[in-house]
Design an enzyme around this catalytic site. Sequence first.
Site, short mmCIF file in Angstrom:
data_model
loop_
_atom_site.label_atom_id
_atom_site.label_comp_id
_atom_site.label_asym_id
_atom_site.label_seq_id
_atom_site.Cartn_x
_atom_site.Cartn_y
_atom_site.Cartn_z
N ASP A 184 -24.18 -6.40 -12.43
CA ASP A 184 -24.62 -7.19 -11.48
C ASP A 184 -25.61 -6.76 -10.58
O ASP A 184 -25.99 -5.37 -10.79
CB ASP A 184 -23.54 -7.47 -10.50
CG ASP A 184 -22.35 -8.20 -11.19
OD1 ASP A 184 -22.48 -8.85 -12.42
OD2 ASP A 184 -21.24 -8.15 -10.77
N1 URA Z 1 -17.82 -6.06 -13.39
C1 URA Z 1 -18.26 -6.60 -12.37
O1 URA Z 1 -17.59 -6.98 -11.69
N2 URA Z 1 -19.83 -6.47 -12.15
C2 URA Z 1 -20.47 -5.36 -12.98
O2 URA Z 1 -21.76 -5.42 -12.72
C3 URA Z 1 -19.87 -4.86 -13.97
C4 URA Z 1 -18.64 -5.16 -14.27
#
Ligand code: URA
Length: 241
Positions: free
Chosen positions: A104
């Site tokens: 993310d």
């Molecule tokens: N899980 C999440 O919530 N975000 C990420 O970036 C990776 C795994």
Amino acid sequence: MLRIDKYLADCGLGTRSEVKKYIKSKQITVNGEVVAKPELKIDENADEVCFKGHPITYEKYVYYLLHKPAGCVTAKQDNVHKTVMEYFSEDVLAKDIAPVGRLDLDTEGLLLFTNDGPLTHHLLSPTHHIPKTYYAVLDKEVPTSAVEQFKEGVDIGDDKPTLPAELVILPIETDEDGNVFYSAELTIHEGRFHQVKRMFEAVGCTVTYLKRLSMGALTLGDLPKGEYRKLTEEEVATLQK
Ligand code: URA
């Protein structure tokens, strides 16, 4: 068979226009003969290509690990945010690498890049349960019951509960200003959208900081944020298993 200018750029010798300059200035030979034009076709598996008299080795596939900082998107292009691609040098980008999976915008940590399409496909396939370990800071204390819940699989609103995951709740820390930190390490074996954040939400906690520490045998180690490194041959071999 491959055009010599593409081959040289793929080898990381420079951009397509840079390698054309090397050809023009007679610095490239194929089997001892000076190359006269960039259109020349070579057999990348048999011909000996030299730059300034030194043999060049062709790497079809390359593998890199980036310590992704927060604030950049896992995409090749974006109109608003910086992308993860912007951390790589031109010669690495010339190899046409792409991220394997995604982190993310606000997540930091280990992100693998390669131009090896078959390996990417293999690693991202839903049947390939490569373990990924995350360090998470939470807004409140994680209930100890979450360890058992995550071990059994938890409902995060999808068709199926998550696969069993391993949760380690870390000791509560307090800094010199009296701020209290609740944190945990979670190892998951899938790659669903926002999976880690949604798993913690399912047990009443909000993730305030998230970092991926490892993926299979690959670990971030002390690689500084925003920097990348090539995988070792052993690391590549473990991914291919
Ligand atoms: N899980 C999440 O919530 N975000 C990420 O970036 C990776 C795994």
